[in-house]
Write a protein that holds these residues in place. Structure first.
Motif, PDB file in Angstrom:
ATOM      1  N   TYR A  72       0.860  -1.182   0.000  1.00 40.89           N
ATOM      2  CA  TYR A  72       0.000   0.000   0.000  1.00 40.89           C
ATOM      3  C   TYR A  72       0.899   1.236   0.000  1.00 40.89           C
ATOM      4  O   TYR A  72       1.779   1.376   0.859  1.00 40.89           O
ATOM      5  CB  TYR A  72      -0.870   0.029   1.256  1.00 40.89           C
ATOM      6  N   GLN A  73       0.650   2.144  -0.960  1.00 40.62           N
ATOM      7  CA  GLN A  73       1.462   3.351  -1.040  1.00 40.62           C
ATOM      8  C   GLN A  73       0.582   4.590  -1.118  1.00 40.62           C
ATOM      9  O   GLN A  73      -0.278   4.682  -2.008  1.00 40.62           O
ATOM     10  CB  GLN A  73       2.359   3.316  -2.279  1.00 40.62           C
ATOM     11  N   PRO A  74       0.803   5.541  -0.233  1.00 43.82           N
ATOM     12  CA  PRO A  74       0.107   6.822  -0.363  1.00 43.82           C
ATOM     13  C   PRO A  74       0.696   7.608  -1.519  1.00 43.82           C
ATOM     14  O   PRO A  74       1.763   7.258  -2.037  1.00 43.82           O
ATOM     15  CB  PRO A  74       0.381   7.499   0.989  1.00 43.82           C
ATOM     16  N   PRO A  75       0.036   8.663  -1.962  1.00 41.00           N
ATOM     17  CA  PRO A  75       0.589   9.477  -3.058  1.00 41.00           C
ATOM     18  C   PRO A  75       2.007   9.941  -2.735  1.00 41.00           C
ATOM     19  O   PRO A  75       2.286  10.379  -1.620  1.00 41.00           O
ATOM     20  CB  PRO A  75      -0.385  10.664  -3.138  1.00 41.00           C
ATOM     21  N   ARG A  76       2.889   9.809  -3.706  1.00 41.35           N
ATOM     22  CA  ARG A  76       4.303  10.136  -3.469  1.00 41.35           C
ATOM     23  C   ARG A  76       4.531  11.634  -3.412  1.00 41.35           C
ATOM     24  O   ARG A  76       3.868  12.397  -4.099  1.00 41.35           O
ATOM     25  CB  ARG A  76       5.173   9.536  -4.568  1.00 41.35           C
ATOM     26  N   GLN A  77       5.510  12.003  -2.582  1.00 41.94           N
ATOM     27  CA  GLN A  77       5.991  13.374  -2.544  1.00 41.94           C
ATOM     28  C   GLN A  77       7.473  13.330  -2.907  1.00 41.94           C
ATOM     29  O   GLN A  77       8.270  12.718  -2.188  1.00 41.94           O
ATOM     30  CB  GLN A  77       5.790  13.987  -1.155  1.00 41.94           C
ATOM     31  N   GLU A  78       7.812  13.902  -4.021  1.00 41.60           N
ATOM     32  CA  GLU A  78       9.180  13.818  -4.538  1.00 41.60           C
ATOM     33  C   GLU A  78      10.211  14.281  -3.507  1.00 41.60           C
ATOM     34  O   GLU A  78      10.036  15.298  -2.838  1.00 41.60           O
ATOM     35  CB  GLU A  78       9.312  14.668  -5.810  1.00 41.60           C
ATOM     36  N   GLY A  79      11.255  13.476  -3.378  1.00 40.04           N
ATOM     37  CA  GLY A  79      12.365  13.843  -2.501  1.00 40.04           C
ATOM     38  C   GLY A  79      12.128  13.547  -1.037  1.00 40.04           C
ATOM     39  O   GLY A  79      12.993  13.837  -0.206  1.00 40.04           O
ATOM     40  N   LYS A  80      10.981  12.964  -0.695  1.00 39.46           N
ATOM     41  CA  LYS A  80      10.679  12.716   0.711  1.00 39.46           C
ATOM     42  C   LYS A  80      10.732  11.222   1.005  1.00 39.46           C
ATOM     43  O   LYS A  80      10.104  10.417   0.327  1.00 39.46           O
ATOM     44  CB  LYS A  80       9.290  13.257   1.059  1.00 39.46           C
ATOM     45  N   GLU A 130      17.979  -1.881  -1.322  1.00 40.79           N
ATOM     46  CA  GLU A 130      17.492  -1.519  -2.647  1.00 40.79           C
ATOM     47  C   GLU A 130      15.974  -1.558  -2.737  1.00 40.79           C
ATOM     48  O   GLU A 130      15.358  -0.788  -3.488  1.00 40.79           O
ATOM     49  CB  GLU A 130      18.114  -2.420  -3.716  1.00 40.79           C
ATOM     50  N   VAL A 131      15.334  -2.445  -1.952  1.00 43.68           N
ATOM     51  CA  VAL A 131      13.867  -2.521  -1.958  1.00 43.68           C
ATOM     52  C   VAL A 131      13.277  -1.304  -1.234  1.00 43.68           C
ATOM     53  O   VAL A 131      12.324  -0.679  -1.708  1.00 43.68           O
ATOM     54  CB  VAL A 131      13.375  -3.829  -1.323  1.00 43.68           C
ATOM     55  N   LEU A 132      13.874  -0.971  -0.090  1.00 46.97           N
ATOM     56  CA  LEU A 132      13.403   0.218   0.633  1.00 46.97           C
ATOM     57  C   LEU A 132      13.587   1.476  -0.215  1.00 46.97           C
ATOM     58  O   LEU A 132      12.723   2.357  -0.231  1.00 46.97           O
ATOM     59  CB  LEU A 132      14.167   0.354   1.957  1.00 46.97           C
ATOM     60  N   ALA A 133      14.695   1.554  -0.943  1.00 45.84           N
ATOM     61  CA  ALA A 133      14.935   2.718  -1.805  1.00 45.84           C
ATOM     62  C   ALA A 133      13.898   2.792  -2.921  1.00 45.84           C
ATOM     63  O   ALA A 133      13.448   3.882  -3.306  1.00 45.84           O
ATOM     64  CB  ALA A 133      16.344   2.639  -2.388  1.00 45.84           C
ATOM     65  N   LYS A 134      13.515   1.634  -3.458  1.00 45.12           N
ATOM     66  CA  LYS A 134      12.508   1.593  -4.517  1.00 45.12           C
ATOM     67  C   LYS A 134      11.200   2.242  -4.065  1.00 45.12           C
ATOM     68  O   LYS A 134      10.521   2.921  -4.846  1.00 45.12           O
ATOM     69  CB  LYS A 134      12.263   0.146  -4.931  1.00 45.12           C
ATOM     70  N   TYR A 135      10.854   2.054  -2.789  1.00 38.03           N
ATOM     71  CA  TYR A 135       9.598   2.605  -2.263  1.00 38.03           C
ATOM     72  C   TYR A 135       9.813   3.901  -1.477  1.00 38.03           C
ATOM     73  O   TYR A 135       8.896   4.365  -0.795  1.00 38.03           O
ATOM     74  CB  TYR A 135       8.908   1.566  -1.365  1.00 38.03           C
ATOM     75  N   SER A 136      11.016   4.466  -1.587  1.00 38.45           N
ATOM     76  CA  SER A 136      11.351   5.733  -0.903  1.00 38.45           C
ATOM     77  C   SER A 136      11.098   5.644   0.600  1.00 38.45           C
ATOM     78  O   SER A 136      10.504   6.531   1.219  1.00 38.45           O
ATOM     79  CB  SER A 136      10.545   6.896  -1.493  1.00 38.45           C
ATOM     80  N   VAL A 137      11.535   4.526   1.202  1.00 36.59           N
ATOM     81  CA  VAL A 137      11.346   4.297   2.636  1.00 36.59           C
ATOM     82  C   VAL A 137      12.637   4.591   3.380  1.00 36.59           C
ATOM     83  O   VAL A 137      13.724   4.149   2.976  1.00 36.59           O
ATOM     84  CB  VAL A 137      10.904   2.845   2.910  1.00 36.59           C
TER      85      VAL A 137
END
Length: 432
Positions: free
Chosen positions: A120-128, A197-204
């Protein structure tokens, strides 16, 4: 004239008899309706503690669940279908009635190292960089629809309220698989998700990931937290763990809470014993032996170190123990522990973990309910974590019952469930 009078009399007599028959039929119908109403009321009504949340609503819910369980038992005895599959089909049909909420949340059904998950992913905010929660559903390691209904709504709400990525693990369940399959799949999914790499893919943010679970999912979440905490090959660790009325041991089915709440819905002591046997792939005929602690009788010679880990007379405060006493028969069944060694395996029963393992797990939020057979499992684990130096919050609900968090959404919601969900998400929001 005489004939007219005779016909009139006959007509009146017929009308009178019809009226009497109608009256008798109405009385009979009323009597049958009354008897049915009494029978239904008798089936639905069970004595409940005065402090439990919305008792009449819980009675109706429990009567429905008991009916489904009985249907499953009948189907199983006739060889039509496994009882668990019958119950799960009913749960899936019910959960499909729950409307989808927070539709702005994007979902993906994927495989993490071969394990089915939903992201589940909320709307992305670039750079966050965002926070993340891995959620493991309950249901006695055998029941549940993690991608439907209340669990889907819960994950969507966590994603929205926390602005976090939420991963729910759709592990395989009993009776199709048994321990340690469920545990292994949750560990596999967790290790995959925690890869950089997986966490980076989801910006976590790798420093802001929690693991969470309810009931049997709380068991798996606690076990996964222990495994990840002690695994030197996993560089990213969970920051927090949230355990919602977790089931953590199967050596004592007569703790104070098991004795107090053995007949309180929706998780009866007998049902919990059945879940354990199903999970461990054991003979269900052993239910009664487990319920009377034959497997841990005084002649079983359990190691003192094992006994101390679940000694509720010392781990629980007096207000919780009340006047209940330990129940351990003088003689028991040594064959049970021999045939089911997983009863002593900390991967299946996280309360049995060694102190050095507990010192490696993340800070914990443990929710318990007063009217739950598993209350003392959660409280004992909270105390053991405290003694190991781990920060713990034990959120206890005096009106809580097992499963209440799943009843925080329409069409079947309870005030204690709504409050519990709000509170643990608020805790995550503050600490994650």
């Amino acid at each position: 004239m005489f004939k007219n009078q005779l016909n009139h009399f006959r007509s009146w007599s017929c009308r009178e008899k019809k009226g009497e028959r109608h009256h008798i039929m109405m009385k009979l119908l009323c009597g049958i309706t009354l008897l049915l109403a009494i029978a239904v009321a008798y089936y639905i009504y069970i004595p409940l503690p005065r402090t439990i949340s919305e008792p009449w609503k819980l009675m109706v819910l429990d009567a429905t669940f008991r009916g489904v369980v009985m249907m499953g038992d009948v189907a199983h005895s006739l060889g039509v279908r496994h009882r668990v599959h019958v119950i799960n089909s009913a749960i899936i049909n019910f959960e499909s009635l729950v409307p989808i909420t927070n539709q702005e949340i994007h979902i993906e059904d994927l495989l993490f190292d071969g394990v089915h998950v939903r992201v589940y992913q909320p709307p992305r905010q670039e750079g966050k960089l965002r926070r993340a929660v891995m959620f493991i559903h309950g249901g006695g390691w055998a029941l549940g629809a993690p991608k439907l209904g209340s669990y889907d709504s819960l994950c969507r709400q966590m994603a929205a309220d926390l602005d976090a990525v939420v991963v729910t693990v759709d592990y395989r369940m009993a009776p199709d698989v048994h321990f340690p399959v469920q545990y292994n799949e949750c560990v596999q999914a967790a290790k995959h998700f925690l890869r950089s790499e997986v966490l980076a893919k989801y910006s976590v943010n790798p420093e802001r990931v929690a693991v969470c679970g309810d009931s049997a999912g709380g068991n798996l979440a606690a076990a996964v937290a222990q495994r990840i905490g002690t695994d030197n090959t996993t560089t990213v660790k969970f920051k927090l763990q949230v355990l919602v009325y977790p089931v953590l041991q199967a050596l004592d089915f007569n703790t104070a809470s098991y004795q107090q709440n053995q007949d309180v819905p929706i998780l009866y002591r007998r049902l919990m014993a059945r879940f354990w046997l199903e999970y461990l792939g054991a003979d269900l005929d052993l239910v009664h032996s487990l319920m009377i602690n034959n497997h841990t009788a005084q002649d079983q010679s359990l190691p003192s170190s094992t006994q101390s880990k679940l000694d509720w007379t010392t781990l629980l405060p007096k207000r919780v123990r009340k006047n209940y006493k330990p129940v351990f028969p003088v003689t028991g069944s040594p064959k049970i522990l021999k045939d089911i060694p997983a009863l002593l395996d900390a991967r299946a029963a996280p309360l049995l973990a060694e102190d050095e393992v507990l010192r490696m797990v993340p800070p914990a939020y443990i929710m318990t309910g007063e009217h739950d057979v598993l209350r003392d499992d959660g409280m004992m684990y909270a105390r053991r974590l405290e003694l190991a130096g781990v920060s713990v919050i034990n959120e206890h609900y005096e009106d809580g019952f097992h499963g209440c968090v799943s009843f925080a959404f329409w069409p079947c919601y309870f005030s204690v469930g709504i409050t519990a969900v709000q509170n643990y998400i608020a805790w995550l929001d503050e600490h994650l």
